[in-house]
Design an enzyme around this catalytic site. Sequence first.
Site, PDB file in Angstrom:
ATOM      1  N   GLU A   1     -16.210   6.048   4.411  1.00 31.94           N
ATOM      2  CA  GLU A   1     -15.515   5.532   5.601  1.00 31.94           C
ATOM      3  C   GLU A   1     -15.439   6.632   6.645  1.00 31.94           C
ATOM      4  OE1 GLU A   1     -11.344   4.632   5.083  1.00 31.94           O
ATOM      5  OE2 GLU A   1     -11.169   6.005   3.399  1.00 31.94           O
TER       6      GLU A   1
ATOM      7  N   ARG B   1       0.841  -1.207   0.000  1.00 32.47           N
ATOM      8  CA  ARG B   1       0.000   0.000   0.000  1.00 32.47           C
ATOM      9  C   ARG B   1       0.875   1.255   0.000  1.00 32.47           C
ATOM     10  NH1 ARG B   1      -4.572   0.139   4.458  1.00 32.47           N
ATOM     11  NH2 ARG B   1      -2.796   0.705   5.752  1.00 32.47           N
TER      12      ARG B   1
ATOM     13  N   LYS C   1      -2.654   6.475   1.466  1.00 27.85           N
ATOM     14  CA  LYS C   1      -2.495   6.964   2.837  1.00 27.85           C
ATOM     15  C   LYS C   1      -1.590   8.194   2.840  1.00 27.85           C
ATOM     16  CE  LYS C   1      -2.435   4.525   7.238  1.00 27.85           C
ATOM     17  NZ  LYS C   1      -3.632   5.135   7.786  1.00 27.85           N
TER      18      LYS C   1
HETATM   19  N1  PLP Z   1      -9.277   4.102   6.500  1.00 28.80           N
HETATM   20  C1  PLP Z   1      -8.459   5.103   6.833  1.00 28.80           C
HETATM   21  C2  PLP Z   1      -8.773   6.462   6.345  1.00 28.80           C
HETATM   22  C3  PLP Z   1      -7.342   4.843   7.651  1.00 28.80           C
HETATM   23  O1  PLP Z   1      -6.529   5.827   8.018  1.00 28.80           O
HETATM   24  C4  PLP Z   1      -7.101   3.536   8.088  1.00 28.80           C
HETATM   25  C5  PLP Z   1      -5.928   3.221   8.900  1.00 28.80           C
HETATM   26  O2  PLP Z   1      -4.927   2.773   8.425  1.00 28.80           O
HETATM   27  C6  PLP Z   1      -7.985   2.518   7.711  1.00 28.80           C
HETATM   28  C7  PLP Z   1      -9.062   2.837   6.911  1.00 28.80           C
HETATM   29  C8  PLP Z   1      -7.763   1.123   8.147  1.00 28.80           C
HETATM   30  O3  PLP Z   1      -6.768   0.499   7.405  1.00 28.80           O
HETATM   31  P1  PLP Z   1      -5.924  -0.697   7.995  1.00 28.80           P
HETATM   32  O4  PLP Z   1      -6.888  -1.755   8.384  1.00 28.80           O
HETATM   33  O5  PLP Z   1      -5.061  -1.114   6.881  1.00 28.80           O
HETATM   34  O6  PLP Z   1      -5.190  -0.162   9.154  1.00 28.80           O
HETATM   35  C1  COI Z   2      -4.259   3.020  11.539  1.00 31.00           C
HETATM   36  O1  COI Z   2      -5.256   2.387  11.835  1.00 31.00           O
HETATM   37  O2  COI Z   2      -3.127   2.508  11.537  1.00 31.00           O
HETATM   38  C2  COI Z   2      -4.336   4.405  11.150  1.00 31.00           C
HETATM   39  O3  COI Z   2      -3.437   4.875  10.531  1.00 31.00           O
HETATM   40  C3  COI Z   2      -5.515   5.139  11.556  1.00 31.00           C
HETATM   41  C4  COI Z   2      -5.264   6.402  12.252  1.00 31.00           C
HETATM   42  C5  COI Z   2      -4.461   6.371  13.483  1.00 31.00           C
HETATM   43  C6  COI Z   2      -5.049   7.523  11.339  1.00 31.00           C
END
Ligand code: PLP
Ligand code: COI
Length: 339
Positions: free
Chosen positions: A220, A82, A184
């Site tokens: 989201e 990612r 991200k």
């Molecule tokens: N959506 C956003 C905007 C986020 O910042 C995050 C955090 O990383 C997620 C979703 C969840 O992603 P992940 O499950 O890969 O941490």
């Molecule tokens: C995560 O879940 O790792 C994120 O980056 C979410 C948040 C702290 C921005």
Amino acid sequence: MEKKNIDWSNLGFAYIETEKRFVSNYKDGAWDEGALVTDANIVMNECAGVLQYAQTCFEGLKAYTTEDGKIVTFRPDLNAQRMVDSCKRLEMPVFPADKFVEAVKEVVKANAAYVPPYGSGATLYLRPYMFGSSPVIGVKPADEYQFRIFATPVGPYFKGGAKPITIRVSDVDRAAPNGTGHIKAGLNYAMSLYNIVDAHNKGFDENMYLDPATRTKVEETGGANFLFITKDNKVVTPKSGSILPSITRRSLMVVAEKYLGLEVEEREVYVDELKDFVECGLCGTAAVISPVGKIVNHGEEICYGMEDMGPITKKLYDTLTGIQMGRIEAPEGWIQVIE
Ligand code: PLP
Ligand code: COI
């Protein structure tokens, strides 16, 4: 190895400086070897790309202590990939995915004393990130970059842990239809700060963002994807090109289908449907699965229950955390042991 004297069970989601972080510099078209360093501070030029035009992206993943005392990480290869996607979209040099995973492991190993013990409810959060470090004054990509990973022990993202939270439907948009919502980028979070402070001031824990083009579909929150459960126990998650492809959500869809025998659907989810679901949760690395007890859509309240996590959400939570903590056998490749 002796653990640090930290009150693990009472940690919040906050930064605590740990001993070692990984740093690699990109200069003259190539990454250097990278190394673990002790200095947590960064000195850079006043005109650095990150400071002027927000050229930065990041990742988030965790290290866990398993029931049998090993330290593991969860699917770091997906975070690496990612970040490759984020870098490409932001005209940043790609940090090789295999080196990313190696660096994650080095940082965990070097900070093993900060990995919370099994059963404490806390974990070691890892934050890989990259930024343009050389000066740019015209709007263009920087020539030099730094990639870093630091570690910090954390507790639950939402105060109260597994207690259901209250969110509101946001009037502010998060990501444009062909913008940067799927990566991200730091800029996605900078623009959300006003809205999260406003939500907190008004008594909400989070914002539910809608699709900006029609404002009829669920996207989201500022830091997690949505999962919904239908009356007949189907697991539904919004499909959109402008949400972050959550690794937790993608893993939970596998857990739902393969471990719990539930039907899963990734599809457009309309705001009008929210009242038809029986459970709702936010999923992400930081959030794990946080149950949503109530959604406030201007005058209308949609209630799923403020007492406890719903039964299907609980099963998903228990199975995922069971896999992460080594109580339940993981699918091939999901768990990487730190030797
Ligand atoms: N959506 C956003 C905007 C986020 O910042 C995050 C955090 O990383 C997620 C979703 C969840 O992603 P992940 O499950 O890969 O941490
Ligand atoms: C995560 O879940 O790792 C994120 O980056 C979410 C948040 C702290 C921005």
